[in-house]
Design a protein around this motif. Structure first.
Motif, PDB file in Angstrom:
ATOM      1  N   ALA A 126       0.859  -1.188   0.000  1.00 48.93           N
ATOM      2  CA  ALA A 126       0.000   0.000   0.000  1.00 48.93           C
ATOM      3  C   ALA A 126       0.896   1.239   0.000  1.00 48.93           C
ATOM      4  CB  ALA A 126      -0.887  -0.013   1.237  1.00 48.93           C
ATOM      5  N   PRO A 127       0.654   2.176  -0.932  1.00 50.47           N
ATOM      6  CA  PRO A 127       1.554   3.335  -1.088  1.00 50.47           C
ATOM      7  C   PRO A 127       1.756   4.149   0.188  1.00 50.47           C
ATOM      8  CG  PRO A 127       0.047   3.195  -2.948  1.00 50.47           C
ATOM      9  CD  PRO A 127      -0.406   2.163  -1.951  1.00 50.47           C
ATOM     10  N   ARG A 128       0.691   4.340   0.960  1.00 47.55           N
ATOM     11  CA  ARG A 128       0.838   5.126   2.193  1.00 47.55           C
ATOM     12  C   ARG A 128       1.787   4.440   3.169  1.00 47.55           C
ATOM     13  NH1 ARG A 128      -0.848   5.212   7.395  1.00 47.55           N
ATOM     14  NH2 ARG A 128      -1.150   7.268   8.331  1.00 47.55           N
ATOM     15  N   GLU A 129       1.619   3.132   3.298  1.00 46.92           N
ATOM     16  CA  GLU A 129       2.449   2.385   4.239  1.00 46.92           C
ATOM     17  C   GLU A 129       3.887   2.285   3.746  1.00 46.92           C
ATOM     18  OE1 GLU A 129       1.134   2.120   7.012  1.00 46.92           O
ATOM     19  OE2 GLU A 129      -0.863   2.614   6.256  1.00 46.92           O
ATOM     20  N   LEU A 130       4.049   2.190   2.424  1.00 48.49           N
ATOM     21  CA  LEU A 130       5.395   2.120   1.866  1.00 48.49           C
ATOM     22  C   LEU A 130       6.158   3.404   2.195  1.00 48.49           C
ATOM     23  CD1 LEU A 130       7.180   0.218   0.272  1.00 48.49           C
ATOM     24  CD2 LEU A 130       6.444   1.341  -1.820  1.00 48.49           C
ATOM     25  N   ASP A 131       5.485   4.546   2.080  1.00 40.28           N
ATOM     26  CA  ASP A 131       6.147   5.811   2.408  1.00 40.28           C
ATOM     27  C   ASP A 131       6.492   5.881   3.897  1.00 40.28           C
ATOM     28  OD1 ASP A 131       6.265   6.670  -0.143  1.00 40.28           O
ATOM     29  OD2 ASP A 131       4.733   8.234   0.024  1.00 40.28           O
ATOM     30  N   MET A 132       5.608   5.357   4.738  1.00 43.06           N
ATOM     31  CA  MET A 132       5.899   5.295   6.178  1.00 43.06           C
ATOM     32  C   MET A 132       7.175   4.495   6.400  1.00 43.06           C
ATOM     33  SD  MET A 132       4.129   6.847   8.283  1.00 43.06           S
ATOM     34  CE  MET A 132       2.624   7.179   9.126  1.00 43.06           C
ATOM     35  N   LEU A 133       7.259   3.360   5.698  1.00 40.48           N
ATOM     36  CA  LEU A 133       8.408   2.472   5.864  1.00 40.48           C
ATOM     37  C   LEU A 133       9.690   3.143   5.358  1.00 40.48           C
ATOM     38  CD1 LEU A 133       9.357  -0.503   6.495  1.00 40.48           C
ATOM     39  CD2 LEU A 133       9.066  -0.922   4.056  1.00 40.48           C
ATOM     40  N   LEU A 134       9.659   3.629   4.130  1.00 43.57           N
ATOM     41  CA  LEU A 134      10.880   4.155   3.509  1.00 43.57           C
ATOM     42  C   LEU A 134      11.426   5.396   4.231  1.00 43.57           C
ATOM     43  CD1 LEU A 134      10.234   3.716  -0.321  1.00 43.57           C
ATOM     44  CD2 LEU A 134      11.291   2.143   1.305  1.00 43.57           C
ATOM     45  N   THR A 135      10.524   6.243   4.742  1.00 47.81           N
ATOM     46  CA  THR A 135      11.004   7.460   5.403  1.00 47.81           C
ATOM     47  C   THR A 135      11.736   7.147   6.708  1.00 47.81           C
ATOM     48  OG1 THR A 135       8.782   7.734   6.333  1.00 47.81           O
ATOM     49  CG2 THR A 135       9.330   9.067   4.413  1.00 47.81           C
ATOM     50  N   ALA A 136      11.545   5.928   7.216  1.00 50.77           N
ATOM     51  CA  ALA A 136      12.273   5.525   8.422  1.00 50.77           C
ATOM     52  C   ALA A 136      13.778   5.524   8.157  1.00 50.77           C
ATOM     53  CB  ALA A 136      11.808   4.144   8.880  1.00 50.77           C
ATOM     54  N   GLY A 137      14.172   5.237   6.930  1.00 51.60           N
ATOM     55  CA  GLY A 137      15.605   5.177   6.589  1.00 51.60           C
ATOM     56  C   GLY A 137      16.305   6.490   6.860  1.00 51.60           C
ATOM     57  N   GLU A 138      15.723   7.587   6.416  1.00 54.73           N
ATOM     58  CA  GLU A 138      16.339   8.904   6.590  1.00 54.73           C
ATOM     59  C   GLU A 138      16.255   9.348   8.053  1.00 54.73           C
ATOM     60  OE1 GLU A 138      15.238   8.032   3.677  1.00 54.73           O
ATOM     61  OE2 GLU A 138      16.714   8.849   2.289  1.00 54.73           O
ATOM     62  N   ARG A 139      15.263   8.833   8.751  1.00 55.74           N
ATOM     63  CA  ARG A 139      15.129   9.207  10.156  1.00 55.74           C
ATOM     64  C   ARG A 139      16.283   8.646  10.972  1.00 55.74           C
ATOM     65  NH1 ARG A 139       9.309  10.226  12.590  1.00 55.74           N
ATOM     66  NH2 ARG A 139       9.949  10.459  14.753  1.00 55.74           N
ATOM     67  N   ILE A 140      16.736   7.473  10.587  1.00 55.13           N
ATOM     68  CA  ILE A 140      17.881   6.857  11.273  1.00 55.13           C
ATOM     69  C   ILE A 140      19.144   7.691  11.040  1.00 55.13           C
ATOM     70  CG2 ILE A 140      19.405   4.831  11.276  1.00 55.13           C
ATOM     71  CD1 ILE A 140      16.872   3.156  10.541  1.00 55.13           C
ATOM     72  N   SER A 141      19.409   8.006   9.759  1.00 55.22           N
ATOM     73  CA  SER A 141      20.679   8.690   9.475  1.00 55.22           C
ATOM     74  C   SER A 141      20.702  10.108  10.037  1.00 55.22           C
ATOM     75  CB  SER A 141      20.973   8.689   7.972  1.00 55.22           C
ATOM     76  OG  SER A 141      19.865   9.159   7.258  1.00 55.22           O
ATOM     77  N   MET A 142      19.541  10.790  10.021  1.00 58.21           N
ATOM     78  CA  MET A 142      19.550  12.183  10.512  1.00 58.21           C
ATOM     79  C   MET A 142      19.841  12.220  12.019  1.00 58.21           C
ATOM     80  SD  MET A 142      15.578  13.439  10.759  1.00 58.21           S
ATOM     81  CE  MET A 142      14.548  12.952  12.141  1.00 58.21           C
ATOM     82  N   ALA A 143      19.265  11.282  12.748  1.00 57.98           N
ATOM     83  CA  ALA A 143      19.471  11.276  14.205  1.00 57.98           C
ATOM     84  C   ALA A 143      20.915  10.907  14.540  1.00 57.98           C
ATOM     85  CB  ALA A 143      18.493  10.303  14.857  1.00 57.98           C
ATOM     86  N   LEU A 144      21.455   9.901  13.847  1.00 55.07           N
ATOM     87  CA  LEU A 144      22.837   9.490  14.111  1.00 55.07           C
ATOM     88  C   LEU A 144      23.812  10.621  13.786  1.00 55.07           C
ATOM     89  CD1 LEU A 144      22.714   5.824  12.750  1.00 55.07           C
ATOM     90  CD2 LEU A 144      22.977   6.529  15.145  1.00 55.07           C
ATOM     91  N   LEU A 145      23.542  11.317  12.694  1.00 53.26           N
ATOM     92  CA  LEU A 145      24.424  12.409  12.295  1.00 53.26           C
ATOM     93  C   LEU A 145      24.382  13.539  13.329  1.00 53.26           C
ATOM     94  CD1 LEU A 145      26.337  13.234  10.063  1.00 53.26           C
ATOM     95  CD2 LEU A 145      24.403  14.095   8.747  1.00 53.26           C
ATOM     96  N   ALA A 146      23.172  13.866  13.787  1.00 54.36           N
ATOM     97  CA  ALA A 146      23.038  14.932  14.789  1.00 54.36           C
ATOM     98  C   ALA A 146      23.749  14.536  16.087  1.00 54.36           C
ATOM     99  CB  ALA A 146      21.567  15.236  15.043  1.00 54.36           C
ATOM    100  N   MET A 147      23.589  13.274  16.492  1.00 58.19           N
ATOM    101  CA  MET A 147      24.274  12.795  17.718  1.00 58.19           C
ATOM    102  C   MET A 147      25.773  12.909  17.579  1.00 58.19           C
ATOM    103  SD  MET A 147      22.649   9.110  18.423  1.00 58.19           S
ATOM    104  CE  MET A 147      20.887   8.933  18.311  1.00 58.19           C
ATOM    105  N   SER A 148      26.245  12.510  16.413  1.00 57.22           N
ATOM    106  CA  SER A 148      27.684  12.517  16.180  1.00 57.22           C
ATOM    107  C   SER A 148      28.236  13.943  16.254  1.00 57.22           C
ATOM    108  CB  SER A 148      27.960  11.876  14.818  1.00 57.22           C
ATOM    109  OG  SER A 148      29.321  11.852  14.552  1.00 57.22           O
ATOM    110  N   ILE A 149      27.517  14.894  15.648  1.00 59.23           N
ATOM    111  CA  ILE A 149      27.958  16.297  15.682  1.00 59.23           C
ATOM    112  C   ILE A 149      27.943  16.824  17.119  1.00 59.23           C
ATOM    113  CG2 ILE A 149      27.354  18.645  14.953  1.00 59.23           C
ATOM    114  CD1 ILE A 149      26.310  17.369  12.311  1.00 59.23           C
TER     115      ILE A 149
END
Ligand code: ADP
Ligand code: ASP
Ligand code: MG
Length: 424
Positions: A62-85
Motif C-alpha cells: 500500500a503506497p501510504r504504508e510504503l512511504d511510512m516504511l521508507l522514510t524511516a531510513g532517513e530518520r535513522i541517518s539524521m538522528a545518528l548524524l546529529a548525535m555525532s555532531i
C-alpha cells in the motif's frame, strides 16, 4: 556569514565510521563561520533493503504504508548524524521532512513539493545550531500523511531548502568526484566535468545518470540555485551545474560539442502491432496510455504495408508501468482495432548529450558509425536539439557506452576513482 546547504547521499553515510567522517566535515564548515543546513539520505542501500522487505510481505505494498516504511531510513541517518555532531561539542538538531516544512502534494512515492516553510530550521540556525533534515520526505496537509519525493529525492530536499533559505551554496556530496562524461563505474576513463549547464544535466539525468535526480535539477533551474556536486571522501573541487539563463556571464564562450553520455536500463518497449493506418489511431492509443499515468519516452511508427494498410507503433516506457499499460491497451483492443501487442523488457537506452549539437552537423553519423563498427544494432532513434538517443539490446548497452565515449574523444588519460557505494 554564508548559509551553506550540504546534501550527503547514502554511500557517504553507509556506516558509523562514515557518519563520523561526514559529521567532522559539517563541523569544519560550521567552524569556518558558516550557517549549515544538511539534507541526509538513508544509510547505504537502506531504501532498497526496506523495499525488498516490503515486497517479501506483499507483492503490491500500500503506497501510504510504503512511504511510512521508507522514510524511516532517513530518520535513522539524521538522528545518528546529529548525535555525532553533538558529541563533537557542536549544537545540532535533526528534523523530519514534515518538521522542516517540506509540504508536498498527496502522491505517495512521487510527491511534488508545493511549499517549503523551514521555520524550525531557521530558528535552529538563529540559535547557532546545525540543522539536519531528513531527505526524500515530505508531508501533505490535506491527508495529514507522510510522503516521499521519488528515488533519489534527497537531492530535491537539498535544493528546495537552499531555495527557501536563500542559501549561498548548495553542495551535493556523493561517492564520486563530480559529474563525469559517463558513469565512472561503467567507463573507467570517464572525465570529470568542471562546469555543466543545467540544460545538459537535465538531459543526462532524464536519461539515466543518477548522480543527480532530475527533479532536483529542474527545481534548481527554476529557482536559480547553483549546484556543486562533489565527493564527500576528499576536498577536491567537483562539478558546478550552472543556469545559463540566469547569468549569461557564467556560460562558456563556446559550448562543448558533447557534455556526456548516459544509459538507462529501466525502460521497456511496447509494440502495438497491426494498427489501421487512418487518422485518429495514434491519438486513441496514446490517450489510453495517458490515462494510466505512464510517462512514455520514444515513439516510432512504421510505414504501413501497402497491401494491408496496417502499421506498427512502438514506444518506450518505464518497466514499472509496463503491465498497467498492457492491460489498459488490451481492454480497448477491439475498439482501436489493432492486431496484437508485443512487450520487450530487454532493451537499453543510450543518450548522447551536448549543447554544441545545436550548431554542429555529423554527430548522428559519428554515433551510428561507432555503434556499427562495434557490431551493435540500433532498434530505435530519437533526437532533441541537444540529445540523440538510441535503443539497443540491454546486454550491449554498456559496450555501446564505452565505444561511443571513445569515438567522441571523451576518454581521460587516467581512471576515475569511485570512493564508495555499491552502484545499486
Ligand atoms: P548518492 O548515494 O550520493 O545519492 P547516487 O548513487 O545516487 O549517490 O549517485 C552517484 C552515482 O551515480 C555514482 O556512484 C555513479 O556510479 C553514478 N553515475 C551515473 N552517471 C554518472 C555521471 N555521469 N557522473 C557521475 N556519476 C554518475
Ligand atoms: N534514500 C532515498 C533513495 O535511496 C533517497 C535518496 O537517497 O536520495 O532513493
Ligand atoms: Mg542519489
Amino acid at each position: 556569514m554564508s548559509l551553506i546547504v550540504q546534501k550527503f547521499g547514502g554511500s557517504s553515510v553507509a556506516d558509523a565510521e562514515s557518519i563520523k567522517r561526514v559529521a567532522k566535515r559539517i563541523v569544519e564548515t560550521r567552524k569556518a563561520g558558516n550557517e549549515v543546513v544538511v539534507a541526509v539520505s538513508a544509510m547505504g542501500d537502506t531504501t532498497d533493503e526496506l523495499l525488498d522487505l516490503a515486497h517479501q510481505v506483499t507483492p503490491i505494498p500500500a503506497p501510504r504504508e510504503l512511504d511510512m516504511l521508507l522514510t524511516a531510513g532517513e530518520r535513522i541517518s539524521m538522528a545518528l548524524l546529529a548525535m555525532s555532531i553533538r558529541s563533537m561539542g557542536h549544537d545540532a538538531r535533526s528534523f523530519t521532512g514534515s518538521q522542516a516544512g517540506m509540504i508536498t502534494d498527496a502522491r505517495h512515492g512521487q510527491a511534488r513539493i508545493v511549499d517549503v516553510t523551514p521555520v524550525r530550521v531557521r530558528d535552529a540556525l538563529d540559535e547557532g545550531a546545525i540543522a539536519i533534515v531528513a531527505g526524500f520526505q515530505g508531508f501533505n496537509r490535506g491527508t495529514g500523511d507522510i510522503t516521499t519525493l521519488g528515488r533519489g529525492g534527497s537531492d530535491t530536499t537539498a535544493v528546495a531548502l537552499a531555495a527557501a533559505l536563500h542559501a549561498d551554496v548548495c553542495e551535493i556530496y556523493t561517492d564520486v568526484d563530480g559529474i563525469f562524461t559517463a558513469d565512472p563505474r561503467v567507463v573507467p576513463r570517464a572525465q570529470k566535468i568542471d562546469r555543466i549547464s543545467s540544460e545538459e544535466m537535465l538531459e543526462l539525468a532524464a536519461n539515466g545518470a543518477k548522480v543527480l535526480y532530475i527533479r532536483a535539477v529542474e527545481y534548481a533551474r527554476r529557482h536559480g540555485v547553483t549546484l556543486h556536486v562533489r565527493s564527500s571522501f576528499n576536498n577536491n573541487e567537483g562539478t558546478i551545474v550552472y543556469n545559463p539563463t540566469e547569468e549569461n556571464s557564467e556560460s562558456p564562450v563556446e559550448e562543448p560539442l558533447i557534455a556526456g553520455v548516459a544509459t538507462d536500463l529501466s525502460e521497456a518497449k511496447i509494440t502495438v502491432v497491426g494498427v489501421p493506418d487512418i487518422p485518429g489511431k495514434a491519438a486513441q492509443i496514446f490517450n489510453i496510455v495517458a490515462k494510466t499515468g505512464a510517462n512514455i519516452d520514444m515513439i516510432v511508427q512504421n510505414v504501413s504495408a501497402a497491401a494491408t494498410g496496417l502499421t506498427d507503433i512502438s514506444f518506450t516506457l518505464p518497466k514499472s508501468d509496463g503491465q498497467t499499460v498492457l492491460t489498459a491497451l488490451t481492454a480497448e483492443q477491439t475498439d482501436v482495432g489493432f492486431r496484437g501487442l508485443q512487450y520487450d523488457d530487454q532493451i537499453g537506452k543510450l543518450a548522447l548529450v551536448g549543447a554544441g549539437m545545436r550548431t554542429n552537423a555529423g554527430v548522428s553519423a559519428k554515433l551510428f558509425t561507432a555503434l556499427y563498427e562495434a557490431g551493435i544494432n540500433i532498434e530505435m532513434i530519437s533526437t532533441s536539439e541537444i540529445r540523440i538517443s538510441v535503443v539497443t539490446r540491454a546486454d550491449t548497452v554498456n559496450d555501446a557506452l564505452r565505444v561511443v565515449h571513445t569515438a567522441f574523444g571523451l576518454d581521460a588519460d587516467d581512471e576515475a576513482v569511485v570512493h564508495g557505494g555499491t552502484g545499486r
